[in-house]
Scaffold this motif. Structure first.
Motif, mmCIF file in Angstrom:
data_model
loop_
_atom_site.group_PDB
_atom_site.id
_atom_site.type_symbol
_atom_site.label_atom_id
_atom_site.label_comp_id
_atom_site.label_asym_id
_atom_site.label_seq_id
_atom_site.Cartn_x
_atom_site.Cartn_y
_atom_site.Cartn_z
ATOM 1 N N PRO A 8 -10.440 -3.490 3.193
ATOM 2 C CA PRO A 8 -9.433 -4.224 3.917
ATOM 3 C C PRO A 8 -10.061 -3.938 5.501
ATOM 4 C CG PRO A 8 -8.350 -2.227 3.350
ATOM 5 C CD PRO A 8 -9.734 -2.227 2.443
ATOM 6 N N GLY A 9 -9.943 -4.853 6.332
ATOM 7 C CA GLY A 9 -10.461 -4.717 7.510
ATOM 8 C C GLY A 9 -10.315 -6.237 8.439
ATOM 9 N N THR B 271 -4.261 -3.918 8.151
ATOM 10 C CA THR B 271 -5.536 -3.519 7.393
ATOM 11 C C THR B 271 -5.467 -2.001 7.060
ATOM 12 O OG1 THR B 271 -6.911 -3.375 9.210
ATOM 13 C CG2 THR B 271 -6.474 -5.659 8.276
ATOM 14 N N GLU B 272 -4.731 -1.261 7.955
ATOM 15 C CA GLU B 272 -4.760 0.292 8.022
ATOM 16 C C GLU B 272 -3.523 0.787 7.460
ATOM 17 O OE1 GLU B 272 -7.921 1.168 8.952
ATOM 18 O OE2 GLU B 272 -7.963 -0.922 8.921
ATOM 19 N N VAL C 18 -8.052 -8.944 6.810
ATOM 20 C CA VAL C 18 -7.906 -8.911 5.201
ATOM 21 C C VAL C 18 -6.995 -7.711 5.146
ATOM 22 C CG1 VAL C 18 -8.608 -9.672 3.044
ATOM 23 C CG2 VAL C 18 -9.892 -10.369 5.157
ATOM 24 N N SER C 19 -5.861 -7.593 4.338
ATOM 25 C CA SER C 19 -5.168 -6.570 3.956
ATOM 26 C C SER C 19 -4.592 -6.540 2.658
ATOM 27 C CB SER C 19 -3.942 -6.251 4.928
ATOM 28 O OG SER C 19 -3.092 -7.510 4.888
ATOM 29 N N LEU D 184 -2.659 5.651 11.232
ATOM 30 C CA LEU D 184 -3.142 4.696 10.228
ATOM 31 C C LEU D 184 -3.389 5.400 8.956
ATOM 32 C CD1 LEU D 184 -5.406 2.879 12.881
ATOM 33 C CD2 LEU D 184 -3.147 2.442 12.257
ATOM 34 N N ARG D 185 -3.317 4.484 7.921
ATOM 35 C CA ARG D 185 -3.394 4.672 6.438
ATOM 36 C C ARG D 185 -2.667 6.354 6.147
ATOM 37 N NH1 ARG D 185 -9.109 2.196 4.274
ATOM 38 N NH2 ARG D 185 -9.044 0.541 6.076
ATOM 39 N N TYR E 154 -3.621 -9.056 12.615
ATOM 40 C CA TYR E 154 -4.373 -7.956 13.246
ATOM 41 C C TYR E 154 -5.387 -8.671 14.052
ATOM 42 C CZ TYR E 154 -6.406 -3.347 14.242
ATOM 43 O OH TYR E 154 -6.835 -2.182 14.878
ATOM 44 N N MET F 37 0.614 -1.193 -0.131
ATOM 45 C CA MET F 37 -0.100 -0.178 0.169
ATOM 46 C C MET F 37 0.898 1.367 0.081
ATOM 47 S SD MET F 37 -3.214 -1.271 -0.317
ATOM 48 C CE MET F 37 -4.088 0.080 0.003
ATOM 49 N N ALA G 68 -1.395 -3.621 12.405
ATOM 50 C CA ALA G 68 -2.246 -2.866 12.021
ATOM 51 C C ALA G 68 -2.410 -2.966 10.195
ATOM 52 C CB ALA G 68 -2.082 -1.337 12.166
ATOM 53 N N HIS H 151 -4.708 -5.375 -1.465
ATOM 54 C CA HIS H 151 -5.314 -4.840 -2.588
ATOM 55 C C HIS H 151 -6.639 -5.079 -2.678
ATOM 56 C CE1 HIS H 151 -1.103 -4.500 -4.687
ATOM 57 N NE2 HIS H 151 -1.271 -3.726 -3.654
ATOM 58 N N ARG I 174 -4.203 -7.656 19.083
ATOM 59 C CA ARG I 174 -4.351 -6.338 19.718
ATOM 60 C C ARG I 174 -5.786 -5.629 19.778
ATOM 61 N NH1 ARG I 174 -3.563 -0.845 17.465
ATOM 62 N NH2 ARG I 174 -3.612 -1.491 15.377
#
Ligand SMILES: Cc1cc2nc3c(=O)[nH]c(=O)nc-3n(C[C@H](O)[C@H](O)[C@H](O)COP(=O)(O)O)c2cc1C
Ligand code: SF4
Ligand code: FES
Lengths: 204, 466
Positions: B263-264, A128-129, B256-257, A141-142, B102, A90, A126, B259, B105
């Motif tokens: 994502p989340g 997903t961010e 799920v990260s 994040l992001r 993730y 990303m 982190a 492309h 956490r």
């Protein structure tokens, strides 16, 4: 001067008392020393060795294994940019290049005014961010390059000093076990019997 | 329906059954007050009203699978502690650092009391007299939230001496690390908790359940595993096993990260949800970004061999993912679309494992370093065709024999099932080879396009001056 100060010594003793073996307290105590001085001094390691009853070489051996411990002063703000897979996919590499340009240092370096140390970090949970970073282990994040500029501006202007304390300070809330409620730690060799609640009957 | 809770960054709620994330919708989900208002500590009360052995049996028959990576059933692990050896300890693995993972956490930050209650239930069932909750050093907020929760719970009588006025007494000690991925491995975690360098111990012969912390029987469980227990105690085995499949009951948290459009972190139904649901489903990620084509995905954290679109219809079920050439690992799916530079993506993971090698065994210490160097050389455009072979040879020193990979129709490959053989103490060494091997097996042409033909250095047979 770099031995633990009175207030920290009190905290250290409370921590040590929780473990069946004193050496187990070593990593939390090293964090305490780093919180006090911003990095871990030789004097602190000698002091910790006295407190938990090992040699200072053993303290040094343990401390040098772990990436969060520093043995020389670094910037007030440690900016860790994650470069592992999810963040890399990303755009974390571009973010790192931008940070290097903005701060005028390479990853691993510290700005001459001692404000920032920039570092390449591994997965920060982190994913997903992504892309994400931590400043003194507080998340952002992001993060876009523009976000990073604003973050640096705010840190320079001292606007985030409440949320992000100087390098070395981790959790501001500590565990505290009230004496009347504690079971207490016992060296394993002094325990000869199984717990009372395993008598085949319900506890309540 | 697909609410994203800003105070639980990354978490995406849905209309699916919720076992461990039911309180995430509340802003104050981490307080004792909210916890008690939402069935908190009810599971503990219910457990304490029955004999400990009965609780152990229940966890066994519910088949609560470990969520830390290996997927070993918690109830069976608990039963491996030797009879009549005291004391026994509980060590909670909150060191979450596997690339892509993730979830622990979030569980610690958003619902620390649920984890505390889970720890208490485990201690009660197995007779564990002290619990150490090891949180990754870099997770400051999780450390604060757990500390706050423990402080509240001690005062309110849920932790410590004579819990709820009963004869059950146990201390939970918050411990925190200082940055080392390998410490997530359970024996390294124990070394670290003893105040040592966090290097894994050789096992077998001794597994922690028999010989762990201070040489005593020790149960090491993941945060998410333990977080399942309060719900199980409240609702019972039948309700738990009704969700998911027979061999993988309940739910699991999956991040799920990469492309994808959304994502989340999702709490999914275990055993039946497929990778296609997860990546393309409307209630999950909603497809690949920009509607690009899917190139490959990592199904279970950085250590898991890669899958391609051929494997999209596999469910979250270990007994199917293993034979297909990979593992479910730590609940982390990393998605790569068609624009991905495969050798460069593999390098980020190989670098990770090389960086995190503890150095105890030579094949890992040397091998991971060489894998990284050679791969970097290729990615930087300085590689030769001999480097490709060299990568596979170095990998074979870490993991001799057939290495797991996915089936691929286009390439005419049949799957080599997981796991692999290894010459190292723990999985860090082979994990550095995983991305290299997957990338090379499934996308070899991308490597070949990057390297130049090796020109051999000419050697003259005739001696100089003759
Ligand atoms: C290199 C390595 C890293 C690991 N990291 C973690 C981790 O971060 N968190 C975790 O819970 N388990 C991790 N594990 C798995 C643990 O060794 C252990 O199997 C797990 O904590 C057991 O808990 P469970 O049975 O509840 O899953 C790791 C294993 C290896 C080999
Ligand atoms: S495989 Fe690597 S990380 Fe694991 S014990 Fe050996 S050297 Fe250490
Ligand atoms: S890869 Fe960056 S947080 Fe996980």
């Amino acid at each position: 001067m770099s031995r633990l100060k009175e207030a920290n010594l009190k905290i250290a003793k409370e921590i040590i008392a929780r473990y069946p073996r004193q050496k187990s307290a070593l990593i939390p105590l090293l964090h305490l020393a780093q919180e006090q001085d911003g990095y871990i001094t030789r004097e602190a390691m000698v002091h910790l060795a006295e407190l938990v009853g090992v040699t200072s070489a053993e303290v040094y051996g343990t401390a040098t294994f772990y990436g969060m411990f520093r043995f020389e002063p670094i910037g007030r703000y440690l900016v860790n940019i994650c470069g592992t897979m999810s963040c890399a996919l990303m755009g974390s590499e571009e973010l790192m290049h931008h940070a290097e340009k903005r701060l005028g240092i390479k990853a691993g370096g510290t700005t001459p005014d001692g404000m920032f140390t920039l570092a390449h970090a591994e997965c920060q949970a982190a994913c997903t961010e992504a892309p994400c970073l931590q400043v003194n282990y507080r998340y952002r994040l992001r993060v876009t390059p523009a976000d990073l500029d604003i973050l640096i501006d705010n840190l320079e202007a001292g606007k985030l000093s409440d949320e992000i304390p100087a390098h070395g300070v981790l959790a501001k809330v500590r565990q505290h076990i009230p004496v009347a409620r504690a079971v207490g730690a016992i060296a394993p060799e002094l325990v000869t019997q199984g717990p009372v609640w395993l008598d085949g009957k319900a506890a309540l | 329906m697909n609410a994203i809770y800003a105070h639980a960054p990354g978490f995406v709620a849905g209309d699916r059954p919720k076992i461990v994330t039911s309180r995430f919708e509340y802003l104050d989900s981490y307080t004792l007050e909210r916890y008690l208002a939402t069935d908190g500590y009810k599971g503990l009360r219910s457990a304490l009203s029955r004999p400990a052995t009965e609780i152990h049996e229940e966890v066994k028959s519910a088949t609560v699978l470990g969520r830390g990576g290996a997927g070993f059933p918690a109830g069976i692990k608990w039963g491996l502690t030797p009879q009549q050896v005291w004391p026994r300890y509980l060590v909670v693995n909150g060191d979450e650092s596997e690339p892509g993972t993730y979830k622990d956490r979030l569980l610690m930050e958003c619902d620390p009391h649920q984890l505390i209650e889970g720890c208490l239930i485990a201690c009660y069932a197995v007779g564990l007299s002290q619990c150490f909750l090891y949180i990754r050093g870099e997770m400051v907020l999780a450390q604060e939230r757990v500390a706050m929760a423990l402080n509240e719970a001690y005062i309110a009588g849920y932790v410590g001496k004579n819990i709820l006025g009963s004869k059950f007494s146990v201390d939970i000690i918050l411990h925190w690390g200082a940055g080392a991925y390998v410490v997530g491995e359970e024996t390294a975690l124990i070394e670290s908790l003893e105040g040592n360098r966090g290097m894994p111990r050789l096992k077998p012969p001794f597994f922690p359940a028999a010989n762990g912390l201070y040489g005593q029987p020790t149960i090491v469980n993941n945060v998410e595993t333990l977080a399942n227990l309060p719900w199980l105690m409240c609702h019972g085995v039948a309700a738990y096993t009704q969700i998911g499949s027979k061999t993988s009951p309940g739910t699991r948290m999956v991040a799920v990260s990469g492309h994808v459009k959304r994502p989340g972190v999702y709490e999914i139904v275990n055993g039946t949800t497929t990778f296609r649901d997860l990546i393309y489903g409307d209630e999950f990620c909603g497809g690949v970004r920009n509607d690009n084509k899917l190139k490959a995905f990592v199904p279970g954290g950085g250590s898991a061999p890669w899958f391609t679109p051929d494997q999209l219809d596999l469910p979250f079920e270990a007994s199917q993912v293993g034979p297909a050439g990979s593992m479910l690992g730590s609940g982390a799916v990393i998605v790569m679309d068609e624009t991905t530079d495969i050798p460069a993506a593999a390098l980020t993971l190989t670098h990770f494992y090389a960086h995190e090698s503890c150095g105890k065994c030579t094949p890992c210490r040397e091998g991971t370093t060489w894998l990284e160097r050679i791969l970097r050389r290729i990615v930087d455009g300085n590689g030769t065709d001999a480097d490709i072979q060299q990568l596979l040879e170095v990998g074979a020193m870490i993991s001799p024999g057939d290495f797991p990979h996915a089936a691929n129709e286009k390439l005419g490959l049949t799957a080599v099932p997981f796991p692999y053989k290894m010459t190292t103490i723990c999985f860090v060494g082979p994990s550095a080879f995983v991305p290299v091997h997957s990338a090379l097996t499934l996308f070899r042409s991308e490597f070949e396009a990057r390297v130049t033909k090796r020109v051999t250095i000419p050697v003259t047979a005739v001696g100089v001056g003759s």
